[in-house]
Design a protein around this motif. Structure first.
Motif, PDB file in Angstrom:
ATOM      1  N   LYS A 157      36.048  43.653  52.225  1.00 54.25           N
ATOM      2  CA  LYS A 157      35.230  44.379  53.206  1.00 54.25           C
ATOM      3  C   LYS A 157      36.012  45.530  53.830  1.00 54.25           C
ATOM      4  O   LYS A 157      35.486  46.645  53.981  1.00 54.25           O
ATOM      5  CB  LYS A 157      34.753  43.413  54.295  1.00 54.25           C
ATOM      6  N   ARG A 160      36.468  48.573  51.511  1.00 48.63           N
ATOM      7  CA  ARG A 160      35.278  49.416  51.402  1.00 48.63           C
ATOM      8  C   ARG A 160      35.062  50.221  52.677  1.00 48.63           C
ATOM      9  O   ARG A 160      34.627  51.385  52.620  1.00 48.63           O
ATOM     10  CB  ARG A 160      34.056  48.555  51.088  1.00 48.63           C
ATOM     11  N   THR A 165      36.901  51.948  46.464  1.00 50.89           N
ATOM     12  CA  THR A 165      36.006  51.183  45.621  1.00 50.89           C
ATOM     13  C   THR A 165      36.703  49.866  45.279  1.00 50.89           C
ATOM     14  O   THR A 165      37.925  49.751  45.372  1.00 50.89           O
ATOM     15  CB  THR A 165      35.656  51.942  44.336  1.00 50.89           C
ATOM     16  N   CYS A 193      31.713  43.879  45.869  1.00 53.05           N
ATOM     17  CA  CYS A 193      32.440  44.719  44.910  1.00 53.05           C
ATOM     18  C   CYS A 193      31.538  45.815  44.357  1.00 53.05           C
ATOM     19  O   CYS A 193      30.311  45.739  44.411  1.00 53.05           O
ATOM     20  CB  CYS A 193      33.023  43.876  43.776  1.00 53.05           C
ATOM     21  N   ASP A 194      32.182  46.837  43.802  1.00 52.19           N
ATOM     22  CA  ASP A 194      31.475  47.918  43.117  1.00 52.19           C
ATOM     23  C   ASP A 194      31.422  47.692  41.612  1.00 52.19           C
ATOM     24  O   ASP A 194      30.496  48.151  40.944  1.00 52.19           O
ATOM     25  CB  ASP A 194      32.172  49.253  43.406  1.00 52.19           C
TER      26      ASP A 194
END
Length: 327
Positions: A157, A160, A165, A193-194
């Motif tokens: 967290k 981000r 990323t 997550c990305d």
């Protein structure tokens, strides 16, 4: 390298001192061992560093000779270890491999009560992410201790929030926790997550039996911008936006050791993401998958989790079909 320099990728995880027998057969009868290091996140770090990227590895090690070996080995690979904590109260973890001449090697962990198993949310610091573009984590660290899952959740967290990323490889290790705890925790981390990077068996573990295309749609709906599905001998598939891309495997004549292949794949894919740019544009997703397939295949050609990982020029020559001049 200092903490204020630009960092391409931050990884967080435990590395262990790895003992590998010098002969095949039952571990109980092995008279001689070689010493190395092992750990999913440090494997990815080494793979990326050898491909020319700046990497910071974050961890906790015991204040013991085993921790010295791990920290100095990674520093020698050009990795920033400035955010590694040394804790005299807990030991560095150990890991043994057993080669019996058939199938995958057996793995024995001795990591309960290790320094990294004590990682907690209050240890997460902005210094971990300073100057960085991307965070890579796996599902191994959340399994290590009572607060380690919360620590990884906080780290994802915070990364981000700071503009990084995040990629997440579930890297399921059934020996470390119950299946119920593993499934619950891993599923809770996917929305943070990305890029989500499961193998096909991990996808089935998390979502049940589906087609590969259904896995892609299922995990994309949970929040990631891209899903990468590792298919072993069948190559890999990628899902980003409306794209569904399959990359053929890089075939090898024989497999020596599969341990570390998934980490090599992750390093190859992330290097493509960093180098090629937005995955939904042009053929960037396919190119990243192809590079990842090459890296994963290379990793199966040697004993050890990372020792044979290629440097950038070696990998590019292999992908292009060129031959190395050796004499």
């Amino acid at each position: 390298m200092t903490a204020t320099q630009a960092i391409d990728v931050v990884t967080i995880g435990e590395s262990m001192l790895s003992m590998q027998p010098m002969s095949e057969g039952a571990l109980a009868y092995a008279p001689l061992f070689t010493r190395t290091i092992a750990g999913a996140e440090s494997n990815v770090s080494i793979g990326l560093s050898r491909l020319g990227f700046k990497v910071r590895w974050v961890s906790r090690l015991g204040a013991d000779p085993f921790g010295d070996v791990i920290q100095s080995t990674l520093a020698g690979e050009g990795i920033d270890v400035s955010q590694v904590a040394r804790d005299a109260r807990y030991p560095t973890a150990l890991y043994f491999k057993e080669f019996k001449g058939y199938g995958d090697p057996n793995v024995y962990y001795y990591r309960r009560g290790s320094a990294m198993s004590q990682v907690a949310p209050e240890h997460v610091a902005d210094a971990w992410f300073e100057g960085a573009k991307h965070l890579h984590v796996t599902g191994i660290t959340p399994a290590l201790g009572e607060q380690s899952a919360d620590a990884i959740r906080v780290a994802m967290k915070r990364a981000r929030e700071l503009g990084l990323t995040v990629s997440f490889d579930p890297n399921l290790r059934r020996k470390l926790w119950t299946e119920e705890a593993a499934r619950r925790t891993l599923l809770s981390l996917i929305p943070l997550c990305d890029i989500f990077m499961p193998g096909d068996e991990e996808a089935e573990f998390l979502a049940g039996v589906m087609s590969e295309e259904a896995y892609g749609a299922h995990f994309l709906a949970m929040g990631p911008k891209a899903v990468v599905l590792k298919l072993g001998e069948r190559g890999s598939m990628g899902f980003a936006g409306d794209q569904v891309v399959q990359a053929a495997p890089y075939t090898v004549k024989r497999v020596v050791d599969t341990v570390g292949a998934g980490d090599a794949f992750a390093a190859g894919f992330l290097s493509g993401v960093l180098e090629f740019g937005e995955l939904t544009e042009d053929d960037n997703l396919l190119r990243a998958l192809e590079r990842a397939n090459h890296m994963g295949a290379i990793a199966t050609q040697f004993k050890g989790d990372w020792e044979g990982l290629p440097k950038r020029e070696e990998l590019l020559r292999l992908i292009s079909g060129g031959k190395e001049v050796t004499r």
